[in-house]
Design an enzyme around this catalytic site. Sequence first.
Site, short mmCIF file in Angstrom:
data_model
loop_
_atom_site.label_atom_id
_atom_site.label_comp_id
_atom_site.label_asym_id
_atom_site.label_seq_id
_atom_site.Cartn_x
_atom_site.Cartn_y
_atom_site.Cartn_z
N CYS A 75 4.56 -8.06 1.25
CA CYS A 75 3.24 -7.43 1.32
C CYS A 75 3.31 -6.32 2.35
O CYS A 75 3.66 -6.57 3.51
CB CYS A 75 2.20 -8.47 1.72
SG CYS A 75 0.54 -7.82 2.05
N CYS A 192 2.56 -0.93 -2.38
CA CYS A 192 1.93 -2.25 -2.51
C CYS A 192 2.72 -2.99 -3.56
O CYS A 192 2.99 -2.44 -4.64
CB CYS A 192 0.46 -2.12 -2.92
SG CYS A 192 -0.33 -3.71 -3.32
#
Length: 265
Positions: A75, A192
């Site tokens: 992440c 992302c």
Amino acid sequence: MSNSSTILVFDSGLGGLTVLREVVAARPDAHYTYVADDAFFPYGHHSEDEIIARVVPLMGELIGTHDPDLVVIACNTASTLVLSHLRAAYSVPFVGTVPAIKPACARSKTRRVSVLGTKGTVKREYTKALIRDFAQGCEVTLVGSPELASLAERELSGQAISDADILAELAPCFVGDESDASARTDTIVLACTHYPLLLDRLERLAPWPVDWIDPAPAIARRVSDLLAPRSGDNVQSGAEMIFTSNRVHGLGPALTPFFGGRAVA
């Protein structure tokens, strides 16, 4: 009994599956525990202090329960904020995920690169420092997408997502004259881990062809380098998926390709 390594892969949701897929391909001999912190998803809706206060103790609980040999923070938002805190608090090796600005700028021919990430990632000082250090004269456009991660989760869960909704998030990445290939964006950093879930649609909806930079293969190489050498056999170890909300994943066959074809507990 197998003495394979245990790798814990952590993300706010399902985006880290795109990193997991590459790590499993590199190390099919490992046991995998995937943790989605869906009880706090999306991280972009929380302050930096809230994310740090959430992830650091949660990771301590996960390490205590699963005893991993290595943890992948799959992440960008968590990595740019929490990685240094995790390394200070725990002795297990951590591999993070940060915007791949350096390879993107090295590859760009037109010197126009866009970074597509969550609003939190693109505003972070960590990201701006990467641009200062590695832009190599490129014009870098930061695009903070408020909804693309959620759209990716919904599509993976089988919901219909419109092209218009995706294109609204994507369009600001394309800078320059569409008719002049020498002076327009030619490289987009997927900052992302959710976004590669939509890569087929991103490619189709793009107003012109670009290189899409996904950091997952490089992360997989780093993980493999840090682990003990693979054992002589290539027997797959187990896999489990955990949601911090304690819900059952219910994703069935959709998960299988990310875990290298193995059954997911």
